[in-house]
Design a protein around this motif. Sequence first.
Motif, PDB file in Angstrom:
ATOM      1  N   HIS A  28      44.978  68.229  18.258  1.00 43.83           N
ATOM      2  CA  HIS A  28      44.709  67.042  19.075  1.00 43.83           C
ATOM      3  C   HIS A  28      43.324  66.441  18.770  1.00 43.83           C
ATOM      4  N   HIS A  54      42.122  62.723  17.484  1.00 40.76           N
ATOM      5  CA  HIS A  54      41.073  61.800  17.957  1.00 40.76           C
ATOM      6  C   HIS A  54      40.227  61.312  16.783  1.00 40.76           C
ATOM      7  N   SER A  78      35.703  63.330  24.861  1.00 41.88           N
ATOM      8  CA  SER A  78      36.954  63.235  25.621  1.00 41.88           C
ATOM      9  C   SER A  78      36.780  63.945  26.956  1.00 41.88           C
ATOM     10  N   ASP A  84      44.276  59.492  25.126  1.00 42.06           N
ATOM     11  CA  ASP A  84      45.339  60.200  24.414  1.00 42.06           C
ATOM     12  C   ASP A  84      46.531  59.305  24.076  1.00 42.06           C
ATOM     13  N   MET A 136      47.349  58.344  17.104  1.00 46.23           N
ATOM     14  CA  MET A 136      46.267  59.121  16.478  1.00 46.23           C
ATOM     15  C   MET A 136      46.814  60.420  15.846  1.00 46.23           C
TER      16      MET A 136
HETATM   17 ZN    ZN Z   1      42.363  63.750  24.024  1.00 45.58          ZN
END
Ligand code: ZN
Length: 369
Positions: free
Chosen positions: A129, A133, A157, A332, A336
């Motif tokens: 994840h 980003h 984040s 989110d 991405m």
């Molecule tokens: Zn995130």
Amino acid sequence: MKRRFLEKAYLLGRVEPSMLTLGIESSCDETSASVVGDDLRVHSNVVFSQISQHQAYGGVVPEIASRCHVEAIPEVIGTALQEAGAEWSDLKQIAVTQGPGLASSLLIGTHTATALSQRLEIPLVDVNHLAGHVYSLFLNRRKPTAEELPMLILLVSGGHTLLLSLDERGELEQLGTTLDDAAGEALDKGAKLMGLGYPGGPIIESMAETASGEMIRLASRQRLKATRRTGALNPDFCFSFSGLKTALLYHLKDHPEDGAESRIPNLCAGYQEDVVQYLLDPVRRVLKSRSFKTLGCVGGVARNRRLRAGLEGVAQKAELPLILTDTEFCTDNAAMIASAAICGAGIPREAGLLWKDVKPNWPLGQILG
Ligand code: ZN
Ligand code: KG4
């Protein structure tokens, strides 16, 4: 269930068959699917936000999150294909978030992605994840060129605050991290202390923008010392927000008048400014000690207008070009995740493998260089 599809259709021209990646993201409280071309053009990015389901609890409830993902994911994926004008047969691969995040939420995305890749007989790529980003920077632009690298990237984040270097070989090096709360967490907890709702970042930002008169600053950043938590990292390149949060708590105790409706905007403006300066300080220090060709910023907090303006000032002073993730791809989203896979930052799943566990605590370190 209230549905909020944040993104409009990206009908940006002809969709090239066999060039499309379907991204799937379900690591926390957003169910998202996106269709992205090999050229990083976003053809669709559907985000179903569960915020309204969690607001009453002041934070994300994992059990509710996973149930919402189960309910939403078929429609979210179907809409992403529809908005892209794509057929299942146009997809060349699927990219899915394997971690870090909530285990029960990650499982919904990874199981769905596994089933689809088996049925469509196309490759599946597991994506971190945080790498997602990082690669959000290049969506609707292009892959980074050699002239832009190495790039210093501030990743901010709700769960992470990192300073990273992306080098010419596409490898990421971690230069700094937070020693306690993440920047987004500091804003979320600050908003809770001020009695303002969740998620705190956008609420504090809009409150701050209504402030008139002096902002109420709380605490200037202290220089951090090397500890077990900084490890091999230079403490000057690290972050800490717990002192600021405590300063806010005591300020509200000592000056309850500043918690009144008329003063809250000034308190929000001051707290936001403190968080922004706490973020900019290590960025300035790294730029003084190492040479970079570009500065970038990614993650949910990168939506913040005050932070974006502050980074512009820092980049100007350092005479560096600044790349900021488009605001729609900061929080989110699945575009991405597709971007990371397209740029080669994912881990291709072994063909035919039906079960692979999720990685709730997958640190970026394990996919670095
Ligand atoms: Zn995130
Ligand atoms: O990247 P993200 O969507 O989720 C994580 O991976 O954690 O970031 C969510 C965080 C939350 O803490 C939220 O308060 C913060 O991003 N955020 C903002 C803004 N929009 C979202 N913080 C400051 N200003 C904003 N406009």
